[in-house]
Design a protein around this motif. Sequence first.
Motif, PDB file in Angstrom:
ATOM      1  N   ASN A  52     -35.761 -23.671  -6.521  1.00 37.76           N
ATOM      2  CA  ASN A  52     -34.549 -23.680  -6.929  1.00 37.76           C
ATOM      3  C   ASN A  52     -34.151 -22.950  -6.557  1.00 37.76           C
ATOM      4  O   ASN A  52     -33.849 -21.201  -6.730  1.00 37.76           O
ATOM      5  CB  ASN A  52     -34.899 -23.268  -8.744  1.00 37.76           C
ATOM      6  CG  ASN A  52     -33.390 -23.385  -9.750  1.00 37.76           C
ATOM      7  OD1 ASN A  52     -31.892 -23.405  -8.587  1.00 37.76           O
ATOM      8  ND2 ASN A  52     -33.550 -23.062 -10.926  1.00 37.76           N
ATOM      9  N   ALA A  53     -32.053 -23.505  -5.753  1.00 40.11           N
ATOM     10  CA  ALA A  53     -31.853 -23.122  -4.668  1.00 40.11           C
ATOM     11  C   ALA A  53     -30.971 -21.869  -5.329  1.00 40.11           C
ATOM     12  O   ALA A  53     -30.679 -20.644  -4.997  1.00 40.11           O
ATOM     13  CB  ALA A  53     -31.154 -23.502  -3.721  1.00 40.11           C
ATOM     14  N   VAL A  63     -37.473 -13.428  -5.774  1.00 36.32           N
ATOM     15  CA  VAL A  63     -36.249 -13.881  -4.758  1.00 36.32           C
ATOM     16  C   VAL A  63     -35.634 -14.577  -4.735  1.00 36.32           C
ATOM     17  O   VAL A  63     -35.725 -15.571  -4.729  1.00 36.32           O
ATOM     18  CB  VAL A  63     -36.439 -13.006  -3.364  1.00 36.32           C
ATOM     19  CG1 VAL A  63     -35.048 -12.397  -3.099  1.00 36.32           C
ATOM     20  CG2 VAL A  63     -37.389 -11.468  -3.550  1.00 36.32           C
ATOM     21  N   ALA A  64     -34.426 -14.347  -5.093  1.00 42.81           N
ATOM     22  CA  ALA A  64     -33.206 -15.740  -4.568  1.00 42.81           C
ATOM     23  C   ALA A  64     -33.195 -16.334  -3.809  1.00 42.81           C
ATOM     24  O   ALA A  64     -32.876 -15.558  -2.464  1.00 42.81           O
ATOM     25  CB  ALA A  64     -32.113 -15.642  -5.427  1.00 42.81           C
ATOM     26  N   PHE A  65     -33.178 -17.664  -3.766  1.00 48.42           N
ATOM     27  CA  PHE A  65     -33.651 -18.053  -2.306  1.00 48.42           C
ATOM     28  C   PHE A  65     -32.648 -18.869  -2.800  1.00 48.42           C
ATOM     29  O   PHE A  65     -32.636 -20.465  -2.893  1.00 48.42           O
ATOM     30  CB  PHE A  65     -35.341 -18.675  -2.696  1.00 48.42           C
ATOM     31  CG  PHE A  65     -36.138 -19.513  -1.432  1.00 48.42           C
ATOM     32  CD1 PHE A  65     -35.511 -19.244   0.049  1.00 48.42           C
ATOM     33  CD2 PHE A  65     -35.724 -20.714  -1.086  1.00 48.42           C
ATOM     34  CE1 PHE A  65     -35.431 -19.061   1.300  1.00 48.42           C
ATOM     35  CE2 PHE A  65     -35.639 -22.340  -0.701  1.00 48.42           C
ATOM     36  CZ  PHE A  65     -35.800 -21.361   1.058  1.00 48.42           C
ATOM     37  N   HIS A  69     -29.427 -21.541   3.665  1.00 50.85           N
ATOM     38  CA  HIS A  69     -28.963 -20.389   4.376  1.00 50.85           C
ATOM     39  C   HIS A  69     -29.748 -19.331   4.057  1.00 50.85           C
ATOM     40  O   HIS A  69     -30.074 -17.720   3.288  1.00 50.85           O
ATOM     41  CB  HIS A  69     -27.576 -19.817   4.127  1.00 50.85           C
ATOM     42  CG  HIS A  69     -26.630 -20.769   3.896  1.00 50.85           C
ATOM     43  ND1 HIS A  69     -26.093 -21.266   2.441  1.00 50.85           N
ATOM     44  CD2 HIS A  69     -25.808 -20.724   4.544  1.00 50.85           C
ATOM     45  CE1 HIS A  69     -25.253 -21.938   3.040  1.00 50.85           C
ATOM     46  NE2 HIS A  69     -25.124 -21.652   4.455  1.00 50.85           N
ATOM     47  N   PRO A  70     -30.978 -19.161   4.343  1.00 49.40           N
ATOM     48  CA  PRO A  70     -32.519 -19.237   3.676  1.00 49.40           C
ATOM     49  C   PRO A  70     -32.471 -17.299   4.570  1.00 49.40           C
ATOM     50  O   PRO A  70     -33.541 -16.406   4.454  1.00 49.40           O
ATOM     51  CB  PRO A  70     -33.859 -19.371   4.130  1.00 49.40           C
ATOM     52  CG  PRO A  70     -32.886 -20.887   5.622  1.00 49.40           C
ATOM     53  CD  PRO A  70     -31.675 -20.696   5.177  1.00 49.40           C
ATOM     54  N   THR A 201     -39.002 -10.633   5.437  1.00 46.58           N
ATOM     55  CA  THR A 201     -37.216 -11.578   6.250  1.00 46.58           C
ATOM     56  C   THR A 201     -37.502 -12.225   4.838  1.00 46.58           C
ATOM     57  O   THR A 201     -36.136 -13.092   4.503  1.00 46.58           O
ATOM     58  CB  THR A 201     -37.560 -12.576   7.031  1.00 46.58           C
ATOM     59  OG1 THR A 201     -38.777 -13.038   6.737  1.00 46.58           O
ATOM     60  CG2 THR A 201     -37.572 -11.251   8.161  1.00 46.58           C
ATOM     61  N   TYR A 202     -38.011 -12.186   3.537  1.00 53.86           N
ATOM     62  CA  TYR A 202     -38.169 -13.360   3.033  1.00 53.86           C
ATOM     63  C   TYR A 202     -37.330 -12.320   2.083  1.00 53.86           C
ATOM     64  O   TYR A 202     -36.144 -13.493   0.801  1.00 53.86           O
ATOM     65  CB  TYR A 202     -39.306 -13.959   2.118  1.00 53.86           C
ATOM     66  CG  TYR A 202     -39.167 -14.301   0.696  1.00 53.86           C
ATOM     67  CD1 TYR A 202     -38.157 -15.160   0.408  1.00 53.86           C
ATOM     68  CD2 TYR A 202     -40.254 -13.403  -0.983  1.00 53.86           C
ATOM     69  CE1 TYR A 202     -38.502 -15.582  -1.099  1.00 53.86           C
ATOM     70  CE2 TYR A 202     -40.108 -13.446  -1.922  1.00 53.86           C
ATOM     71  CZ  TYR A 202     -39.618 -14.681  -2.131  1.00 53.86           C
ATOM     72  OH  TYR A 202     -38.978 -15.074  -3.646  1.00 53.86           O
TER      73      TYR A 202
END
Length: 507
Positions: A52-53, A63-65, A69-70, A201-202
């Motif tokens: 769910n972007a 975390v919002a992903f 633009h990861p 990095t995530y």
Amino acid sequence: MTHKHDHAQRLLKEAEAAELRNHTRRHFLKESAMGLGSLAIGSLLGAWGCGNAASKTNPLGQVAFDPAHPLLPKSPPFLGKARSVIYLHMAGAPSQLELFDFKPELAKMDGQDCPPSLLAGKQFAFIRGVPKMLGPQAKFAQHGESRAWISEHLPHFSTVADEVSFLKAVTTDQFNHAPAQLLMHTGSPRLGRPSMGSWVTYGLGTENQNLPGFVVLTSGGSFPDAGKSVWGSGFLPSVYQGVQCRSEGDPVLFINDPAGMNRDLRKASIDAINAANLQEYNEYKDPEILSRISQYEMAYRMQISAPEVMNINNEPKYIHEMYGTQPGKSCFANNALLARKLVEKGVRYVQLFDWGWDAHGDNAGNALNLGIINKYRSVDKAMTALLLDLKQRGLLEETLVVWGGEFGRTPMMENRNGAQNPFKGRDHHTEAFTIWMAGGGIKKGYTHGETDEIGYSAVSGKVEAYDIQATILHQLGFNHEEFTYPFQGRPFRLTDVGGKVITEVVS
């Protein structure tokens, strides 16, 4: 027909072939199995599930992903002292008893039979029967205002003793290399979990969109025993896995355009591939496809950025002398300098693996009083220079540097399968070893934890891999218990169900 037109025609035929495959029965069954399963899992996870972007931080700490633009920079939940990490892993496990854990009582026991109390109920990788005790194979002295004990094998590092915090009572429950390395870097001794660099990095993205957020550099002639899984992304999106770069030759394989392909043609190729990827995403809505598009675009940008930052030849002469570099070769010193250059350019997590520290003493190359001495020399100057170089550039306070192995070495000599080894060495040891940390809001000139009089067991300040991971995440601005990712119906975290911040070493 021009070369560019011919290349475009080949790409078109490949796209047509891919489209035909999408309409085969086998493809339908494969996608249905995965797609229907994903729908079922999605209903269990709720609206915030994987992919769910638009999701924000959910009640379980995800975390919002943004799959498109990861690697965009993100703010941590609270203000951390560190912005980047350099982790120096000595693969094979250096002996704390020859470097940092001074034990004069052990010297008095040299050559004696090992007491039964040290063997009863214990499991070792190679020791069988009754081994001999082995005294320290180095002279020690105290250094700096902190009076830290450091051996003669690290004369350069002894000059920066007041910059670091020593963790003297680190423990693990894994006595073989691959599981212990996986535990230290992924939070599990088994394959499949994301590495710490992937988690970081995530959670934070990276400050330079032209370079990977997580870079891996190896030296010593071999990979760590855990292989590339030790820097893999596990169940996190694949864009967060470590990117291995080289200090010898091209920094990344195939980074240069092949013969007959100029930069315009390469860009046209990337555009065509990503147009096909975008069409596939519009049909299947798989966020991994958007990550793939992002990776292709980064690879194109890296053609300009990576060769520049990975080139140490343009560093001034005094820097090369400071690190002891060997331009054109693969070595720890070159990688240490590259680590500084990478964090200076905004890379979030740099992982160095230096192989060859397995001091068993079954041959001259891994004997504590022979071959392993060369390993001490190969890292001493460079790791010292890294701290000093970061400090002189104002980067040390925001860069967390960690040094250590996957476990320690025994106070007794290894007697492989009951027979005495021809050279002096020590077996794998889980109950005590040393790791040091510096910069990134870590106390200076501090020692935490203590082992018994022969360095066999931790007697105070005992910590484990989860505690080190929790502390690293804390310095970056994360609560390790709340920093999670949903997978297989439950939230996973780096520290699993353990870990506590080592508050004693936090300034």
